[in-house]
Design an enzyme around this catalytic site. Structure first.
Site, short mmCIF file in Angstrom:
data_model
loop_
_atom_site.label_atom_id
_atom_site.label_comp_id
_atom_site.label_asym_id
_atom_site.label_seq_id
_atom_site.Cartn_x
_atom_site.Cartn_y
_atom_site.Cartn_z
N ARG A 94 -4.90 1.08 -8.61
CA ARG A 94 -3.64 0.62 -8.03
C ARG A 94 -3.70 -0.89 -7.90
O ARG A 94 -4.36 -1.42 -7.01
CB ARG A 94 -3.39 1.31 -6.69
N SER A 152 -3.37 14.01 6.73
CA SER A 152 -4.37 13.76 5.70
C SER A 152 -5.76 13.56 6.31
O SER A 152 -5.88 13.01 7.42
CB SER A 152 -3.99 12.52 4.89
N ARG A 173 0.34 7.90 -7.91
CA ARG A 173 -0.77 7.01 -7.55
C ARG A 173 -2.07 7.35 -8.28
O ARG A 173 -3.09 6.70 -8.04
CB ARG A 173 -0.99 7.08 -6.03
N LYS A 202 -2.78 21.45 -3.53
CA LYS A 202 -1.83 20.36 -3.78
C LYS A 202 -2.29 19.52 -4.96
O LYS A 202 -3.45 19.09 -5.02
CB LYS A 202 -1.70 19.48 -2.54
N HIS A 254 0.72 13.12 -6.75
CA HIS A 254 0.13 12.20 -5.77
C HIS A 254 0.98 10.94 -5.63
O HIS A 254 0.48 9.82 -5.47
CB HIS A 254 -1.30 11.82 -6.20
N GLN A 292 -4.38 18.45 5.28
CA GLN A 292 -4.79 18.28 3.88
C GLN A 292 -6.24 17.85 3.81
O GLN A 292 -6.62 16.82 4.37
CB GLN A 292 -3.93 17.24 3.17
N TYR A 320 -9.31 16.39 1.80
CA TYR A 320 -10.02 15.75 0.70
C TYR A 320 -11.39 16.41 0.66
O TYR A 320 -12.14 16.32 1.64
CB TYR A 320 -10.20 14.25 0.97
N TYR A 380 0.84 -1.20 0.00
CA TYR A 380 0.00 0.00 0.00
C TYR A 380 0.87 1.25 0.00
O TYR A 380 0.60 2.23 -0.72
CB TYR A 380 -0.92 0.01 1.22
#
Length: 387
Positions: A173, A115, A287, A260, A284, A136, A138, A33
């Site tokens: 991923r 995050s 990713r 970002k 990122h 950060q 989302y 991961y």
């Protein structure tokens, strides 16, 4: 300011050494991961190797008065020109990782970015960092959730808000799909076996508890199973961030706001138009889009227009694995740098000592580079770039 004597574990003097040790201590699904990119992971590879094409010119005979690697960002003087990038599910990769890294960042006076989807809460990280941690965001689908997160950040006096803009959809991923860590996440028999043969990780997980999305916990129903959690995450964070959404945040958030995921002139012009104070050039961590370019290449293109740096604080994230890489980014024009994976390798390798070790290691490496180049301060780096 003078650089204090720098010490770190001599058995792990490089990111390569930390990575090898971390791989041996972390369950395979957790390491995959951390390590993985999207699709064939070509952009992940480019993000590291493209730094090798940036060359710097040493200078040996000029008068040299020593180095000062401190730098000011948004009114705060940091002791080094690098910080710790936001990473989701940190506590899954190594138990209590967000707190370990936030404490180390505070000790060394460098920024740590939490995050939205990490495993410690806004309030807890604010406590252990004495209010110095960045956050950060989302962007949530629902504005009420966005506003409540902003309220919580204001309550703990978060110094800088970083708005993530490069997740209009989640990257494919393949490592995560195979391991079961895509949404909805699941623990299969293979993952349970991998955890069982990494006893230190297992013991630490028992000590600190099963990791969860701690910041989002107040908005979740109790007792969600993995499938329901996956549906919650997809419902809560599905949607593109556009300039209207950024403007709405700008109207509410009175402190410094950073975007970002910016890599193009079109997006940097939009960032200026909506009132951003800075950007982090980022892909990122390789990713999200495999066909994209590395962040150092994106930065070089953006720095061809010098007026951008006059209007925004220009930062970069991704691909740096050494002090020379930090120097390359600064010479290319970055005001500041952020790294994610190297610090997680440090925690995976050395546990609670990993954050302190990795920051000290990068300081020592950058100090040596500055002495070779005769850079007395961070602002001198662009003069060393071989074009």
């Amino acid at each position: 300011m003078p650089i204090e004597k720098l010490t770190y574990n001599p058995n792990y003097p490089s990111v390569k050494d930390l990575k090898k040790r971390a791989k041996a201590r972390m369950p395979k699904f957790a390491f995959d991961y951390l390590e993985g990119g999207c699709n064939e992971e070509l952009n992940l590879s480019r993000s590291e190797t493209d730094y090798h094409d940036v060359l710097l010119q040493p200078s040996y005979l000029k008068k040299f008065n020593g180095i000062d690697m401190s730098t000011t960002l948004f009114g705060h003087r940091y002791d080094a020109p690098f910080g710790i990038s936001p990473i989701g599910l940190q506590g899954l990769m190594w138990p209590n990782a967000p707190e370990i890294l936030a404490k180390a960042a505070f000790k060394h006076n460098v920024p740590y970015i939490l995050s939205t989807v990490s495993t410690s809460s806004i309030e807890r990280i604010a406590e252990v960092s004495e209010g110095q941690a960045w956050f950060q965001l989302y962007h949530p689908t629902e504005n009420t959730l966005r506003d409540d997160i902003l309220r919580r950040l204001e309550a703990v006096q978060c110094p800088v808000l970083v708005v993530l803009v490069d997740v209009p959809s989640f990257g494919l991923r393949y490592r995560e799909i195979k391991s079961g860590l895509s949404m909805p996440p699941k623990m299969n028999i293979s993952n349970i076996f991998q955890a069982a043969i990494r006893p230190t990780w297992g013991i630490e997980t028992l000590r600190h508890g099963i990791p969860s999305f701690a910041t989002l916990k107040p908005y979740m129903e109790k007792g969600l199973d993995m499938t329901q959690l996956g549906k919650f995450m997809n419902k809560t964070f599905t949607g593109r961030v556009d300039t209207d959404k950024i403007k709405a945040i700008r109207d509410k958030w009175k402190g410094p706001m950073v975007l970002k995921g910016i890599t193009t002139e079109e997006d940097i012009k939009a960032s200026i138009a909506v009132g951003a104070d800075g950007i982090i050039v980022s892909n990122h961590g390789g990713r999200q889009i495999d066909a994209g370019e590395s962040t150092i290449v994106s930065l070089r293109k953006l720095m061809a227009t010098p007026t951008y740096q006059e209007k925004l604080t220009m930062m970069i994230d991704g691909g740096m694995r050494s002090g020379p890489d930090i120097g390359r980014a600064l010479a290319t024009g970055a005001d500041f740098t952020f790294m994610g994976r190297p610090f997680m390798y440090g925690v995976g390798a050395l546990g609670k000592k990993g954050g302190d070790h990795t920051i000290s290691m990068f300081k020592a490496q950058l100090k040596q580079v500055m002495e070779q180049l005769s850079c007395e301060q961070i602002a001198d780096f662009p003069e060393t770039l071989i074009r």
